[in-house]
Every structure is written in C-alpha cells, then in structure tokens.
Write an enzyme that holds these catalytic residues in place. Structure first.
Site, PDB file in Angstrom:
ATOM      1  N   GLY A   1       0.794  -1.227   0.000  1.00 34.75           N
ATOM      2  CA  GLY A   1       0.000   0.000   0.000  1.00 34.75           C
ATOM      3  C   GLY A   1       0.821   1.269   0.000  1.00 34.75           C
ATOM      4  CB  THR A   2      -0.259   4.757   0.709  1.00 32.58           C
ATOM      5  OG1 THR A   2      -1.351   4.747  -0.220  1.00 32.58           O
ATOM      6  CG2 THR A   2       0.374   6.139   0.722  1.00 32.58           C
TER       7      THR A   2
ATOM      8  CG  HIS B   1      19.086  14.916  32.850  1.00 32.33           C
ATOM      9  ND1 HIS B   1      18.672  16.101  32.289  1.00 32.33           N
ATOM     10  CD2 HIS B   1      20.442  14.970  32.926  1.00 32.33           C
ATOM     11  CE1 HIS B   1      19.740  16.854  32.052  1.00 32.33           C
ATOM     12  NE2 HIS B   1      20.829  16.188  32.439  1.00 32.33           N
TER      13      HIS B   1
END
Length: 459
Positions: free
Chosen positions: A40-41, A441
């Site tokens: 598909g796309t 972090h």
C-alpha cells in the site's frame, strides 16, 4: 465458475494483510486481491520512502552544520540524488517484498493479482475470475487529488508518488499546498540544494493546527531559505520557457513564480471510483469516501472498509487500528469502536511536530474551563546539547477533570516524546499522575512534568 471463500480482502495495504492473517488463523479460507504494489501507500509512496528521503536530507543539513559541532567537513557538500533515490527505493522494495512473501506463504490464503470490481454485494470479479464470500473487506487506499485548477492540464506536474522517481535535483521546486505532505517535500528538497517556494491558498500553513504552531513552522522553513506564499488566491498554471509559471496572487506581491518543477500536494482522494461499488450498493459521499459506522461496517451487511478509503483516518497507524477493531469485533467478541480512538500523528519536517488529542483552538470551542502551558525548546537540555532548540511544547487540560485534552511537541524528538502524553491520555489518567513521573535525564520527555506543573487557566 465461481470460487467460494469465507472472506475476501481487497487491497494489500496496512490493514489488509494483517486482517488476512487473523482470518486464516481462525480457520477461514481467504482471498486477498492486490492490483499493483503489495504494502500500500506507506510502503510504496508514503511513510517508508519519504522518511528515508527525510533522513538523507537531515544528513545533508547536519553535514553543512558540522563546524557548529567542531567537526571539519570539506565544503560544499555534494548530494548524489541517484544514490538518494536508490536508498529510498531499496527501503520500499525490501518492505514490499517482505509483505508479498508473507502473504504468499500464508496457509489458507489465496493471493490474486488484478483489478477487483463488484458484481453484487457478495461477488467480486478479477479479470476472468469470479469470487464469492459472505465477508468482504475493502482496504483500497487513496491517491493524490488533482483539483481542476486553471491551466493544470497544460503543464507537467509532480505528485507525492511521481516525485519519488526523481533522481536529479530540481532547480526550483514550487510546492502547491502548505500542509503535511507538501511541507516535508519542501524542506527535504531545500536541504538537497533546490530553491523552494511553498504556495498555500489559505492564510497560514497547516490550518488545522494552532496558529502558534503554524507560525513557528513557517519561521523554521523560512529560516532555511524556503519562500512561503500564503493567501495565494489565484493559483493557476502556464507553460514557461524555464518550466512552469504558477499564478500566486491577484492583489499583492509578485503575481506568479516560475519553477522548474511543480509538486501538487493539495489533498488525497480514495481509490473507490473504479470498484463498481454501486453494484454492491455500498454508499459513498461526494468525494468517493466509503461511508462506515463506528465499527467500520459499510451500508451493506457483510462489507467493511478499512484505511484511507473510509475517511476515518489518513495514517498508517489508523489503518492498522482499523484492522484491530474489525478483527477484535469479529473474532474476539469485542465491541471496539473508531470513536474510542485517540487521534495522534506527526509532521516529519525537522524538527518534527508530534500531536495528540485536541488543539488549543479545538479545546476552546468546547467552552469548558481550560488549563494551558507552553515552554520553548530552548529550555530543554537535550535540545541545547544537540543545538536543535527550535520549537516548543504545549499542553491543554480540562481544569475540572484534570484530564489532558491535547498536546503539541514541535521540536527535536517531538514525534517520540509525544507518546508519553498519548499513553497517559489513552489510559485515562489525569495530568497530576504524569506530573509526578520521574523521567530520564537528559531527554526531551523530561520537560513534560515541568510543563504540566506550569498549567494555568487559559485567558
């Protein structure tokens, strides 16, 4: 002679193959029909090749900035467009081959290549083969829409599909359409070295987003030397000695811009106009979109529509979720509905935009009391370390329920960081729950609790 199956899947895009896999595992005999390219796309003309090109463009951009990081690279940077295209082609080809190999090796599945057309609500013809099944699933995707703009039939133009075949650098690419597809191609080709102009009929880029998001994206693109012409009220086309003259504005500014190449990125349309849906009685709207209910059932019992052709989402992930909904309801006794789906998506310019839920503009229209918080990416340590500080984070919440209504992260890693918010919204958690998380972090996500802590009543 009619061939009988338990189910027929039309289209081998994102939803179809996975659905075929579930149906065959449940013991059904299934036929899947694909008339062109497996995958598909997304695999062939969408996510995979374009994001491969985006990655190549980012590498070129980073190479030009190497001195900022204390790295010396000879200048000017050379772009090998044949190699760029070959790399994208390889990614698509490998993915397409994997999908086709998987399907052809699937027990209980008959793979048919050809053009499917309905003959009745339970019968489909593919060339000289006639197939019949009590369950039919349409996963036929969409293609670029080409509006009847003045002069469009007199010039050569590119679409999101045909531009992937370019193995040379346009001198000047004019992108008609200032939304997601157009902006991605505009930035990547500017980074490859082309002159680029974006032409948008509306007053701002990506009008469905908040105005501050639109303006920030325009600033990012303009900062890279891309010309942006909004309020282009008189778009039209004429042949020119240097390529194509694109009419832009009848009232102010240069009335036209001349491009060596023109990309039309003004929307998509479903691939439903040649399926003979009327013979099955399947209802469509004025655009050809198949009308479905909250379970993705069409107007005809026993026929469902999944993916881009049903108008309930225009993304690979929503198409896959369509498969999940249909499979769960048919095979697992569930009652899943499209309306339960939380909208999330990304715009893959650099830096990317990650979005989930309502925009601030949409939230204000509800009339409910709101909390809003916004922080620039200049406050994100990870962005500072990468020297990629453009953009911002914004979160909108309901002041009464404490539930997050929506968020936008325009910045480095925004397409990934948004999932921390998306997951909490999907779980139905209130924002204080996420506010007291302890993120790692240094990451982009670590600023999310801080942004939540700064939520204040909307003015």
């Amino acid at each position: 002679m009619t061939e009988s199956f338990d189910a027929i899947v039309v289209g081998a895009g994102q939803a179809g193959p996975s659905l075929a896999g579930r149906l065959t595992k449940a013991g059904m005999q299934v036929a899947i029909i694909e008339r062109k390219l497996f995958g598909g796309t997304c695999v062939n003309t969408g996510c995979m090749p374009t994001k491969t090109l985006v990655a190549s463009a980012y590498a070129a951009h980073l190479a030009r900035r190497s001195a900022d990081f204390g790295v010396s690279i000879e200048s000017p940077i050379a772009i090998d467009m044949k190699r760029v295209r070959a790399r994208a082609d390889t990614v698509s080809t490998n993915a397409r081959t994997n999908v086709e190999t998987w399907l052809r090796g699937m027990d209980g599945l008959t793979v048919i290549e050809g053009h499917a057309r309905f003959e009745s609500p339970d019968t489909i013809r593919v060339d000289d083969r006639v197939l019949q099944a009590p369950r039919i699933f349409l996963n036929v995707g969409g293609r670029a829409s080409i509006p009847d703009m003045p002069g469009v039939g007199t010039v050569s133009y590119l679409t999101n599909t045909s531009i992937l075949q370019l193995d040379m650098l346009p001198r000047h690419l004019v992108v008609v359409g200032g939304s997601y597809i157009g902006l991605e191609f505009a930035q990547m080709y500017r980074r490859f070295g082309a002159q680029v102009t974006i032409v948008e009929r509306g007053p701002r880029l990506i009008a469905r987003e908040d105005e501050d998001v639109s303006e920030a994206i325009r600033d990012i693109l303009a900062g890279e030397g891309i010309a942006v012409r909004t309020n282009a009220t008189c778009i039209g086309f004429k042949p020119h000695a240097d390529g194509v003259a694109v009419d832009v504005d009848c009232t102010s500014g240069d009335p036209f811009v001349v491009g060596s190449h023109v990309l039309l990125a003004v929307g998509r349309r479903p691939n439903t106009d040649d399926l003979d849906l009327d013979r099955a009685g399947v209802a469509v709207d004025a655009r050809g979109t198949i009308i479905v209910d909250d379970t993705l059932a069409t107007s005809v019992p026993g026929i469902w529509a999944l993916g881009d052709c049903n108008g309930r989402g225009a993304f690979t992930h929503t198409a896959y979720n369509d498969y999940e909904i249909v499979a769960a309801n048919l095979l697992d006794g569930a009652s899943r509905r499209v309306s339960d789906r939380l909208p999330g998506y990304a715009l893959y310019i650099d830096p990317p935009l990650g979005r989930v839920g309502m925009t601030e503009m949409e939230a204000r229209r509800t009339g409910r009391p709101l909390l809003v918080s916004k922080r620039p990416m200049t406050r994100v340590g990870r962005a500072i370390e990468k020297d990629e500080t453009k953009g911002f984070m914004k979160i909108v919440a309901d002041a009464d329920t404490k539930k997050i209504l929506g968020a936008a992260i325009l910045g480095t890693g925004g397409d990934e960081a948004i999932h921390g918010i998306l997951d909490m919204m999907n779980a139905g958690a209130d924002y204080p729950t996420l506010q007291w998380a302890v993120p790692i972090h240094p990451t982009v996500s670590e600023l999310i609790p801080t942004v939540l802590g700064d939520l204040t009543p909307a003015a």
